[in-house]
Every structure is written in C-alpha cells, then in structure tokens.
Design a protein around this motif. Sequence first.
Motif, mmCIF file in Angstrom:
data_model
loop_
_atom_site.group_PDB
_atom_site.id
_atom_site.type_symbol
_atom_site.label_atom_id
_atom_site.label_comp_id
_atom_site.label_asym_id
_atom_site.label_seq_id
_atom_site.Cartn_x
_atom_site.Cartn_y
_atom_site.Cartn_z
ATOM 1 N N ALA A 220 6.215 5.872 -5.320
ATOM 2 C CA ALA A 220 4.895 5.751 -6.351
ATOM 3 C C ALA A 220 4.771 7.613 -6.501
ATOM 4 C CB ALA A 220 3.180 6.296 -5.007
ATOM 5 N N LYS B 34 -5.299 7.289 -7.722
ATOM 6 C CA LYS B 34 -4.644 5.799 -8.216
ATOM 7 C C LYS B 34 -3.822 5.517 -6.519
ATOM 8 C CE LYS B 34 -0.510 3.931 -10.328
ATOM 9 N NZ LYS B 34 0.348 3.623 -11.693
ATOM 10 N N TYR B 35 -3.795 7.014 -5.852
ATOM 11 C CA TYR B 35 -3.706 5.983 -3.901
ATOM 12 C C TYR B 35 -4.327 7.105 -3.906
ATOM 13 C CZ TYR B 35 0.466 4.639 -6.753
ATOM 14 O OH TYR B 35 1.302 4.176 -7.679
ATOM 15 N N GLN C 276 -5.249 6.707 -0.552
ATOM 16 C CA GLN C 276 -4.761 7.473 1.224
ATOM 17 C C GLN C 276 -3.380 7.801 1.232
ATOM 18 O OE1 GLN C 276 -5.099 3.498 3.496
ATOM 19 N NE2 GLN C 276 -5.056 2.679 1.647
ATOM 20 N N LEU C 277 -2.589 8.384 -0.384
ATOM 21 C CA LEU C 277 -1.733 9.044 -0.112
ATOM 22 C C LEU C 277 -1.969 10.746 0.186
ATOM 23 C CD1 LEU C 277 1.187 9.830 -0.336
ATOM 24 C CD2 LEU C 277 1.231 10.442 -2.877
ATOM 25 N N ARG D 154 6.059 5.661 -1.017
ATOM 26 C CA ARG D 154 5.299 7.048 -1.516
ATOM 27 C C ARG D 154 6.463 7.580 -2.503
ATOM 28 N NH1 ARG D 154 4.742 9.610 4.616
ATOM 29 N NH2 ARG D 154 7.124 7.997 4.791
ATOM 30 N N GLU E 13 0.714 -1.231 0.094
ATOM 31 C CA GLU E 13 0.522 0.159 -0.078
ATOM 32 C C GLU E 13 0.966 0.984 -0.346
ATOM 33 O OE1 GLU E 13 -4.074 0.342 2.380
ATOM 34 O OE2 GLU E 13 -2.485 -1.680 3.632
ATOM 35 N N ILE E 14 0.115 2.088 -0.380
ATOM 36 C CA ILE E 14 1.149 3.467 -0.473
ATOM 37 C C ILE E 14 0.163 4.541 0.557
ATOM 38 C CG2 ILE E 14 1.701 5.807 -2.160
ATOM 39 C CD1 ILE E 14 3.089 3.024 -2.868
#
Length: 303
Positions: A279, A116-117, A119-120, A276, A88-89
């Motif tokens: 990504a 795309k992420y 939770q970032l 992170r 996960e990122i």
Amino acid sequence: MDWDKLRIFHAVADAGSLTHAGEQLHLSQSAVSRQIRALEEALDTTLFHRHARGLILTEQGELLFDATKSMNKRIDAATARIRDSEEEIFGVLRVTTTTGFGSLWLAPRLPKLYEKYPQLNIDLMLEERVLDLPMREADVAIRMKEPSQADLIRKRLMNIKMKLYASPDYLKEHGTPQSLEDLSNHRLICQNTRTAQVNAGLQLVQMLMTNDIKATLSVNNYFGVLQAVISNLGIGVLPDYIIEDFPSVVRVLPDVESGEVPVFLAYPEELRHSKRIEAFRDFVQEEIIAHRRHLQAMASSST
C-alpha cells in the motif's frame, strides 16, 4: 533452550533492571530474578554483573543479547507478515528517509494515505543515517542513493537535482545574480559540507564556494535551508522537488545545478508480500507520477 527464559533475559538486558523488566512483562521482580538464575545455571555462566546502578551484561551476556535481538527482529518480521490481511491494511509501518525529503515532500502527502487506509499507522523516522532494513530497524526506506544492503527489494522512484533558489523579497532587495561571480555579493545558504548528504549536492556546494562567497549560512538538513530561504536570508541550495509545494521561491542561475540524484524505495525481501508495504509503495509511486505531471504542467504554463 527455554524460549520463555530467553524472552525474560532479553527484557532484562534491554531494560538494565529486573524491576523495569518485570513491569514490562507483568511479572514480579523475584519471578524475573528466578528465571535469570535458572538460565545462568542452564548455561553454566554468568550473564549479568550486579551493580548498584543496575545490571551490566557480561561478555557471555552480550553474546546472548545479540542473539535474542536478532531473534526478536525476525519474530517481528514474521508477526508483521502474519498480521497483514488479504483484505485490510492496518498496523504500524516504520518508514525511514532523510529529514529533507521526509519533511518537505513525504509528510505533506501522508493525509492522502491515511484517508485511504485509516487503520494504517506510519512511524516516520527522519535521519541521514542509513538504517539496517534486513535487521528490521525500519520496514521501508526512501533514500537518495541505491541501497547497498543485501536481501532488499529496490525500486527507483525518480531523479532529483540540487538547484539555487531565493525568495522574491530577497531578490527585490539584493538583486538577482546573473553569473556565478555575482554570488560573492550574496549570502549562500546550504547544507553543511561536514554533514551526511548526497555527493552531487556536496560537489555543487564546493564548486559554488570557489566564487569568493563571503557570507554563508550552513544547516544540517534541507528543511532548515528552505526555512532560511523563505525568511529572505539569502540564496539556497535545495532539491528541486520543493518547487511543487513552495511555488513562491524563485530559481536563481537556471544553468547551475547538480548532477542527477536517484531516489530509491527499498524494503526487505522477507516483507515482499506485506500488504502494508504494498500500500505504501503504490501510494508513493502514484504521488511521484502526480508530482511529475504537475511539474510538466508548470513548465508548459511558463513557456
């Protein structure tokens, strides 16, 4: 040395107050005060001057605060690496770049990264000052020159140039200059020569100013220059990466441009394995490739 006492000392030094530090640490003021006294006794020194308006570090306190700041940054770096999951990122990524690039190029593309992420969380710091990546003032930087700081991983993203642009309405009313000498009849909009900027852009502005330009508007970043251009105030010196997202602006004097300005992405060596960072780096590189293809398509359609 007692790590817990150092943690409490750092909070007090940072807040300048026993009360505020206690609130942050969820401790009573008396408990914080006892820990500070115990640390001073252990070190046999005074760390704070007590003042009516708060606490002021002594010279010895300043030395210890410098050490705890460095420790905190390294702990943050270690925590970031631990939290980066293989699958996960997520979490906060602190990104620094210039006001112009961040507001005009990067920010409009961030929705794709969040899609795309989800939770970032990006903490975007836009300023001309070069932040200290090894000291963890930021996690990753995009700068208009190769970073000189040690212990950084660097990736050259692209080259940009500063060129002249105006709005169609401005040119319709004031005419299109055909030579540098014609600029004397127009208002030049540019970044203030006293502000931090890339040398190639500064040299271009200085050259343009030798053409008896009587009217100018100077701004301390390219976002402001662009806003003035699209508001029909004059001819602006702007980086060429704006063309994709602002196709209405018209290039003026196509033979006039600055030298190439390299754009670098950099991050600390200790974050090499950060998911992170990986990504974000891949996202920026993909957007750069898409940006180039779009510009090539625009150039082909105009010929």
